[in-house]
Design a protein around this motif. Structure first.
Motif, mmCIF file in Angstrom:
data_model
loop_
_atom_site.group_PDB
_atom_site.id
_atom_site.type_symbol
_atom_site.label_atom_id
_atom_site.label_comp_id
_atom_site.label_asym_id
_atom_site.label_seq_id
_atom_site.Cartn_x
_atom_site.Cartn_y
_atom_site.Cartn_z
ATOM 1 N N TYR A 168 0.641 -1.358 -0.016
ATOM 2 C CA TYR A 168 0.114 0.090 -0.108
ATOM 3 C C TYR A 168 0.725 1.524 -0.007
ATOM 4 O O TYR A 168 0.121 2.301 -0.185
ATOM 5 C CB TYR A 168 -0.792 0.006 1.225
ATOM 6 N N ASP B 234 -7.826 1.027 9.250
ATOM 7 C CA ASP B 234 -8.235 0.048 8.069
ATOM 8 C C ASP B 234 -8.209 -1.278 8.436
ATOM 9 O O ASP B 234 -8.748 -2.228 7.720
ATOM 10 C CB ASP B 234 -7.426 0.566 6.955
ATOM 11 N N ARG C 197 -14.532 -7.111 8.362
ATOM 12 C CA ARG C 197 -14.430 -8.609 8.332
ATOM 13 C C ARG C 197 -13.526 -8.898 9.589
ATOM 14 O O ARG C 197 -12.536 -8.333 9.773
ATOM 15 C CB ARG C 197 -13.556 -9.012 7.104
ATOM 16 N N TYR D 60 -10.378 -6.014 9.330
ATOM 17 C CA TYR D 60 -10.318 -5.009 8.340
ATOM 18 C C TYR D 60 -11.496 -4.610 7.623
ATOM 19 O O TYR D 60 -12.289 -5.264 7.499
ATOM 20 C CB TYR D 60 -9.238 -5.769 7.208
ATOM 21 N N SER E 5 -13.148 -1.795 4.296
ATOM 22 C CA SER E 5 -13.536 -1.982 3.027
ATOM 23 C C SER E 5 -12.272 -1.860 2.234
ATOM 24 O O SER E 5 -12.147 -2.124 0.964
ATOM 25 C CB SER E 5 -14.653 -1.120 2.631
ATOM 26 N N LYS E 6 -11.364 -0.944 3.004
ATOM 27 C CA LYS E 6 -10.317 -0.591 1.919
ATOM 28 C C LYS E 6 -9.221 -1.863 1.634
ATOM 29 O O LYS E 6 -8.452 -1.759 0.579
ATOM 30 C CB LYS E 6 -9.338 0.581 2.551
ATOM 31 N N ILE E 7 -9.334 -2.683 2.596
ATOM 32 C CA ILE E 7 -8.517 -3.843 2.104
ATOM 33 C C ILE E 7 -9.357 -5.244 1.517
ATOM 34 O O ILE E 7 -10.387 -5.470 1.973
ATOM 35 C CB ILE E 7 -8.131 -4.720 3.683
ATOM 36 N N LYS E 8 -9.054 -5.688 0.482
ATOM 37 C CA LYS E 8 -9.795 -6.341 -0.495
ATOM 38 C C LYS E 8 -9.320 -8.060 0.165
ATOM 39 O O LYS E 8 -8.221 -8.224 0.534
ATOM 40 C CB LYS E 8 -9.420 -6.447 -1.727
ATOM 41 N N ASP E 9 -10.403 -8.759 0.162
ATOM 42 C CA ASP E 9 -10.043 -10.014 0.632
ATOM 43 C C ASP E 9 -8.630 -10.703 -0.074
ATOM 44 O O ASP E 9 -8.059 -11.551 0.428
ATOM 45 C CB ASP E 9 -11.612 -10.840 0.328
ATOM 46 N N GLU E 10 -9.062 -10.735 -1.511
ATOM 47 C CA GLU E 10 -7.964 -11.370 -2.433
ATOM 48 C C GLU E 10 -6.643 -10.956 -1.856
ATOM 49 O O GLU E 10 -5.506 -11.643 -1.903
ATOM 50 C CB GLU E 10 -8.330 -11.014 -3.730
ATOM 51 N N THR E 11 -6.432 -9.563 -1.667
ATOM 52 C CA THR E 11 -5.183 -9.042 -1.382
ATOM 53 C C THR E 11 -4.565 -9.384 -0.253
ATOM 54 O O THR E 11 -3.638 -9.616 0.034
ATOM 55 C CB THR E 11 -5.226 -7.331 -1.168
#
Length: 284
Positions: free
Chosen positions: A191, A214, A240, A265, A267-273
């Motif tokens: 990031y 975040d 999440r 975490y 919404s800025k952190i995506k599950d896949e990332t």
């Protein structure tokens, strides 16, 4: 608001009143428990108030300061209260103000509603999966008010802040581990610009629910009562809360009450990332 959530809110606030009376007195009566953690008169008073309030619901109670039934007794509980009368007792003793009262309602092993109260700041976080999550700033005279008056105070729906310019990473004031620092380095690589935030107790989880932070990676030991209420608030706010090992939603009333590592975490952190970063960490 459901009757059970309302009862939990009243119990946390009443416990907070007793805690603040002892907090101001300076006579904490500190003892050291078998696990080398501190226990104060405020922990005991808050526990007794909460248990008395929740017993009428006829739902079993798992409290840090209470009797811990064996898993053989607990395994058939499809509903229970998970309670931490004071999360952050060390912060209470140091008089930082960053300690909380925590009550969660767990159904079928997952938290469905919860309350986190910060008595020294008059900040009340609560939420349920059905109704969402909220924050209320109680009036400066809250200790002398009836709990019913809190229902009429202005509440802010969570998350109330989003789109932080740089990634806001929450960490523990008292328990920053080497592993956490290593994972933060991976976040920096992904990031770029990050800010490192620190507060005590379950406030860390609430700051993710609020959107101030975040992500909160906790790569160190906690117990079920340390996290259940915060998880309820965070998930109600749309965040999440996952088990580091399984990468599945965190569950409760397990045979071992010691938690695995976890990550909270927004919404800025995506599950896949996040999955990629966790896999990178595990591979060393």
């Amino acid at each position: 608001m459901s009757d059970l959530l309302n009862k939990a809110i009243e119990a946390t606030v009443n416990a907070g009143k007793a805690i603040m009376e002892i907090y101001r007195s300076g006579d904490f009566g500190v003892e050291i428990k078998g696990d080398n953690s501190p226990l104060t008169l405020a922990d005991k008073a808050a526990h007794n108030i909460i248990v008395e309030a929740l017993t009428s619901t006829q739902i079993p109670i798992l409290s840090e300061e209470g009797k811990h039934d064996s898993y053989e007794s607990r395994k058939d509980w499809n509903k229970l209260w998970v309670v931490d009368p004071i999360d952050g007792t060390k912060e209470f003793i140091k008089k930082t103000g960053e300690f909380t009262v925590n009550i969660a309602l767990v159904e079928d092993n997952y938290p469905v509603s919860g309350v986190v109260f910060v008595p020294a700041k008059g900040e009340l976080y609560y939420g349920s999966l059905e109704e969402g999550a909220f924050k209320v700033i109680l009036s400066g005279n809250w200790e002398n008010e009836n709990c019913s008056s809190f229902r009429n105070q202005e509440k802010v729906k969570l998350p109330s802040r989003a789109n932080n310019v740089s990634l806001q990473v929450m960490a523990s004031v008292s328990h920053l581990s080497k592993e956490t620092e290593e994972f933060v380095d991976l976040l920096k690589n992904e990031y770029g610009s990050i800010d490192f935030l620190s507060v005590g107790s379950s406030l860390k989880i609430c700051k993710v629910a609020e959107g101030v932070a975040d992500i909160y990676p906790r790569l160190g030991p906690t117990m079920e009562w340390d996290t259940a209420a915060g998880q309820a608030v965070a998930e109600a706010a749309g965040a999440r809360f996952i088990n580091w090992k399984s990468e599945l939603r965190f569950d409760y009333n397990r045979s071992n009450l010691l938690n695995d590592w976890f990550v909270v975490y927004g919404s800025k952190i995506k599950d896949e990332t996040l999955k990629v970063l966790i896999d990178q960490f595990k591979k060393g």
